[in-house]
Enzyme design. Structure first.
Site, PDB file in Angstrom:
ATOM      1  N   ASP C  15       0.814  -1.217   0.000  1.00 25.04           N
ATOM      2  CA  ASP C  15       0.000   0.000   0.000  1.00 25.04           C
ATOM      3  C   ASP C  15       0.845   1.263   0.000  1.00 25.04           C
ATOM      4  O   ASP C  15       0.621   2.183  -0.789  1.00 25.04           O
ATOM      5  CB  ASP C  15      -0.936   0.019   1.217  1.00 25.04           C
ATOM      6  CG  ASP C  15      -2.184  -0.825   0.978  1.00 25.04           C
ATOM      7  OD1 ASP C  15      -2.441  -1.216  -0.181  1.00 25.04           O
ATOM      8  OD2 ASP C  15      -2.902  -1.084   1.953  1.00 25.04           O
ATOM      9  N   ARG C  95       1.619   5.276  16.887  1.00 24.38           N
ATOM     10  CA  ARG C  95       1.177   6.266  15.912  1.00 24.38           C
ATOM     11  C   ARG C  95       1.587   7.702  16.260  1.00 24.38           C
ATOM     12  O   ARG C  95       2.097   8.414  15.402  1.00 24.38           O
ATOM     13  CB  ARG C  95      -0.336   6.157  15.681  1.00 24.38           C
ATOM     14  CG  ARG C  95      -0.777   4.834  15.079  1.00 24.38           C
ATOM     15  CD  ARG C  95      -0.001   4.487  13.802  1.00 24.38           C
ATOM     16  NE  ARG C  95      -0.415   3.259  13.176  1.00 24.38           N
ATOM     17  CZ  ARG C  95       0.255   2.093  13.274  1.00 24.38           C
ATOM     18  NH1 ARG C  95       1.348   1.991  14.021  1.00 24.38           N
ATOM     19  NH2 ARG C  95      -0.173   1.032  12.624  1.00 24.38           N
ATOM     20  N   ASP C 124      -6.227   4.324  13.196  1.00 20.87           N
ATOM     21  CA  ASP C 124      -4.888   4.880  13.037  1.00 20.87           C
ATOM     22  C   ASP C 124      -4.890   6.223  12.309  1.00 20.87           C
ATOM     23  O   ASP C 124      -4.079   7.096  12.604  1.00 20.87           O
ATOM     24  CB  ASP C 124      -3.987   3.877  12.320  1.00 20.87           C
ATOM     25  CG  ASP C 124      -3.575   2.746  13.248  1.00 20.87           C
ATOM     26  OD1 ASP C 124      -3.586   2.961  14.470  1.00 20.87           O
ATOM     27  OD2 ASP C 124      -3.246   1.666  12.758  1.00 20.87           O
ATOM     28  N   SER C 175      -4.189  -8.630   8.327  1.00 21.49           N
ATOM     29  CA  SER C 175      -3.586  -7.313   8.417  1.00 21.49           C
ATOM     30  C   SER C 175      -2.870  -7.261   9.764  1.00 21.49           C
ATOM     31  O   SER C 175      -3.477  -7.451  10.813  1.00 21.49           O
ATOM     32  CB  SER C 175      -4.687  -6.243   8.347  1.00 21.49           C
ATOM     33  OG  SER C 175      -4.161  -4.990   8.653  1.00 21.49           O
TER      34      SER C 175
END
Lengths: 418, 418, 418, 418
Positions: C15, C95, C124, C175
């Site tokens: 991605d 994050r 996120d 994921s």
């Protein structure tokens, strides 16, 4: 350490006067009287002399007004502390301070005991004793009034028999405690909670019904959560309170009439006067509304109630109080700015506020910026915000239960939640 | 279900008048106008006719005043709900009610859409849309004002171009929303938080400075947490509010000037008037102080803030609100009794309270009974209560760390907690 | 500031590889790739080179493992932060750190934009964007995956068409996100919450069913709330985590299988592995049980849940987080001592604890002292403690209501509270 | 009412056996012994006879197992009640039940007093006495063990002197209390918190290290928050606990080793076993994760800690417990469904869950629907959600204070929050 010396918190009143003699005669202590000035307005030099006349071996007066203001009141103000949403912990706050001075004087004189005049029915015994034990667990604590439990008549008889001066003026029908932060009044006719408090229950405030003055504005400036100026004139915390006690009291503002839950398991009816305290809390809250973000604001509001309860319950000298203060102090960094208070008869409210740290700003450049995308943003926000409620409604409906909201609303008179 | 029929919440004002035409012209809907009477005091028959003149295919007026009072206001009163400690959720409360009527009318007419006139900047869009989605997730929601975002000038031009009547009187400089429970006023000069609100911002209350009446007592009787009589005369909830709006408003009581945190992430300055709401909450809280035990009282106080925030945030039709209400209703069983409110210029306070369920009773036989053993009990209680603080102090001292409280107190000026 | 340079958080996966090219081609940015080492265990030098091959104008790797451990993990450990009582905020925590490095690199290179590869369905995006906006509100934020929303097949086609290397190994069905503090796994078969997670969903932990080792003890030493030694050997925070990830993982301890509430309004099923995190929190809590007094302990427990939710919700760089940390740090001063953890197959618990600041001490001199007066003290305490319940029962009885507890208990089967 | 009859809670052990005789000889009571079966597994018929042999005028056994399960345990299970996050209020829960039976028997026999064998050091005296006073404030309460404070040696001597049978088997080194919901063990070597509990401290659970069985799945079905079937077989609440005590105990699951804060101000080290309780709470929480919406979930989590503390503190028969139960019951309407528990040596976790009221559903039609607009919605949500943090950062920056986050991040090593 001299086991037979006791430092007694002394107010000059009948009970603690009797206690000087009683502790000496019954328990053999040499008594050192200690009067702490927390702004109660008494002639403490006279109090000091009286203790000696009654038989104290020494008598000490400590002016703790600024210490009280800077290290105790400033904290409860930053915490907007109101026990049960109403009472600005007036007496609750002076007790740990007095206890700390009992310990200091005991250490200075090498005394092995401290004493207080609290009864067994109230909160103050808890506040004084828990504080002393946290500061000096080795000291013996004497509580002659609780232990001996003389009635007022017996106290007077004891006083007369021992040559202790009894006030010749008529005794107040009330039990009163007062300091810089306010005044507490209980007993007498106030013990009937249905009875309107009579005028003689009040001393810090005028009868609001007699106030004819026009409304008056006062601007209070805060720096990191504490008052630093009144109408532009720099002030100490103590001066700010004195000034607002005067203005507020003159308008008959600051009276509290409440039923409160004592720590010792009973309800009591209390009448308080705290014009300066309530005015400052009003202003401080209003400024916080402007400079604290929502998450901090809402969390702090919950913490404030805990803080007030903790102070009320006598837990000043504890690790939790320190940790709560660490939280609060961190939030106060940007609580700087001006609040305009407007006083009227029996009332005080904030009518304007401004701050360099204001999170509200009509001219904020980005505010207009938000406007340009608000349409989409708001629609998206509402969609996400309402999703749990919507999914819940859909699933309840699908599962067929009694919770089907649509059927309920459609029904004749039946509604969603019944 | 007719996808091209939309039930629009209609107030009779410029924006929703324009919306009737705009939704029809732009999106092809047949519009059914719905005006809900929540005590705002408008001539709703005139509003109904106006919608038809502008082009609505049908126009409905619902008198929801008692429903609003009994099923919405009664709940927030029992919860003493004040958002951020100040705002009695006036507009927040009418929105879910209006949404439920939008759904009812949509169902009755088989409409596939509902519409509202809220902007994208405020809380009301959230309250209306989340409520509609919880009650009828299948309905389309139209928000023409948010979507099209016409300026006021554009709206007027659109109105004139389409023959929509525009009020000839000068438009108010404020954005106002009012109902039985209070009145909200924002915008205009109020957008400067430092500015004192001008007199024309108020409508439910007299200027307190102009009140010359002597203080007045009003006795409010509660039954299971809701008002059931005023000065001995039985009343419905709605009647109680109307009566206290009148008395309180006449004394200039009930004004709120605040900075508040909107759900959509910005602060706004709001001026509210809620004389009846604030008087009833004052009385209700005072009675609870008398009849709720301490543990219930303190827990409920925390829950109340959550309740107010939940209602403010548009989450009326959610499982959490129902669960909170179950808690509250259980606590209200014994909230029965009288409170005497005393009104003065700009002020209202409780001056007496009584209840068959009072937990305070000076004549309670066992109270004297407690007295007989209070000495020992209190001393024991204080010992146990203070033990954690004492053990903590002893252990800290033994461990030698910086926390040694005694050394700190003994030091010159140094104190316990620094 | 160069408006057409964008610093992109780059992982090396499909991605964000596609995003490098897409942001350049579609929006004209020069891309600087940034890979932050938070202990995920990837070959970040290879990741760095790959970005350049795909077309980034520059590529940066930052080793932030110690910063992550000392300034992020240490805080959530002191807070015992478990979102919804279960999840040790693994991804939530990295994050804001990554966001801060995006800002640092953007400042260093004078970039006007930063970008991330988060989707529109997850938490996120919130954490990264709110952090960037708090640190650098002037930067543009690009979210190509959310904006363009390519399917996996489309991404592969785009990659092949643009010569972007696609991993030849079979793509994981899950994921996955991992760092020092744990590993998160979602999607694939896990989307059915009734399905037991298959073995290939796990990587940090052995199958507990395959563990044949005998139980093993590990002693963790804490200094002011953070681990400072393992079995007597001094360690950094990062080393402590690595060591306990290894021991715990080897015993198959640290798996979490839960349904969780995302901030964006939906529930998801997540499988986490956090052997070191859960072992350290177990030990830290156990030590706190020994050294925190009851009031602090109970208050902190409530605060911990708030802290975890705040971190989960992306509000790391906010005033509330700082204020909560101030509270927590104050409580950790005495959280020093040893905890013995015992690991078995799939389990870990504290089996012993000791501290110089222990508030429990069987040999404490005063403990025996209390014994001598415990009888009276305890009896008095119980009397006072139970007084509200007793008064309430008496008054309810006297008032005759349905609440009469005695009659209810006496009744046939009927009981007190129905 | 016969003032000289006392109903004594009787266990058959040494202390309460001595109490029968001592209360009769010292205070002149006729003793009625009461043994309540709460699932402790003793031969209560033998206990009943023993009381008569020692001198009780009457002796009663009540089988309260189902009452305990349905009316006490079911409530704490719905509340997921764990005191200090760990202890499932095992003994705390049986005490109010026993107190209610003391009152019932006292009423049936017209007794004027009840008695219990609790010491002055523990929590149980509080739980029994507060419960009795709430249910029957007129009864006298005798606490002979607390009042007389015999040492164990003195008790044995007294027993021998009065012909009271003393167990010939070696006395346990521990103080043990057990019932359906679990088992508590304290004293002896456990008083050293650093000492690993020896094997003989456990009785409800096997040594996990000796378990060789492969993992086992058990499906628990809940109906409105309480277990209604195990592996598809309908069960009562009591049967469910017995079944899971057996399975869990067989796997060595359910041990708790903790330092806990007693209400009476001291810390104690406790070892509990509660395999069924912990398994049921694990399953119940997991199902709630699936069916409760986020707001309800988060609020209930906070309430649960209060609930556990209230029960621990002996406040079962109070208005607050009833109000909390009203909240909880409202939330449990949709807590219906299946949870698959997987047991391994020393461990138990949920590995699957399903419900008709699930708020998670991968195939939910609208879920895909949300996908189509998620891009915009999420972006808008993030914008609004982060706005307070952003505005705060901008204003802090503009005001220039130490809080400028950007400068801080740009600095060499300096970071945002220092």
């Amino acid at each position: 350490m001299t086991a037979d010396v006791c430092v007694l918190a002394y107010s000059g009143g009948l009970d603690t006067s009797v206690a000087i003699r009683w502790l000496h005669e019954t328990k053999g202590y040499d008594i050192i009287a200690l009067a702490v000035d927390v702004g109660q307005g008494d002639d403490l030099e006279a109090v000091r002399s009286k203790a000696l006349r009654i038989g104290a071996v020494d008598s000490v007066v400590v002016d703790a007004r600024d210490e009280f203001a800077e290290r105790y009141i400033a904290r409860v103000l930053k915490a907007n502390a109101l026990y049960e949403g109403k009472y600005p912990v007036v007496s609750s706050l002076s007790r740990p301070l007095i206890a700390s001075h009992l310990v200091r004087v005991a250490r200075a004189f090498g005394a092995g005991a401290v004493g207080h005049g609290c009864t067994g029915k109230g909160n103050d015994q808890v506040r004084v004793e828990v504080s002393v034990r946290a500061l000096a667990p080795d000291l013996t604590i004497e509580a002659p009034i609780r232990e001996h439990a003389m009635s007022r008549t017996e106290s007077q008889a004891y006083a007369e028999a021992h040559g202790i001066p009894v006030p010749t003026t008529t005794l107040s029908p009330y039990s009163v405690d007062q300091n810089l932060w306010g005044r507490a009044c209980e007993c007498g006719v106030l013990e009937d909670p249905w009875q309107t408090p009579p005028k003689d229950a009040y001393a810090y405030t005028r009868d609001p019904g007699s106030v004819l003055d026009p409304p008056r504005d006062v601007v209070v400036t805060f720096t990191e959560g504490v008052p630093s100026a009144i109408d532009g004139r720099p002030v100490t915390v103590a001066e700010a309170i004195v000034a607002l006690n005067e203005v507020g009291g003159g308008f008959g503002f600051g009276r509290i009439d409440m039923i409160e839950n004592r720590l010792v398991g009973i309800k009591s009816r209390e009448v308080y006067e705290a014009p300066g305290a309530l005015a400052l809390i009003t202003a401080h809250r209003d400024l916080e509304d402007l400079v604290l973000d929502r998450h901090t604001h809402h969390y702090k509001a919950r913490l404030e109630a805990e803080y007030a309860t903790l102070v009320y319950n006598g837990l000043w000298f504890t690790p939790l109080r320190r940790a709560l203060d660490a939280f609060i102090d961190e939030t106060q960094r940007q609580v700087c700015g001006d609040v305009r208070l407007t006083f009227g008869p029996g009332s005080c409210h904030a009518s304007g506020r401004r701050s360099a740290f204001s999170l509200y700003d009509e001219s904020l450049a980005t505010y207009t910026g938000y406007d340009t995308f608000r349409h989409d943003a708001a629609e998206g926000f509402v969609k996400i915000w309402g999703m749990p409620a919507e999914v819940w409604a859909q699933k309840s409906r699908a599962a067929g239960g009694a919770a089907d909201p649509v059927l309920a609303v459609e029904g004749s008179g039946a509604t969603w939640d019944e």
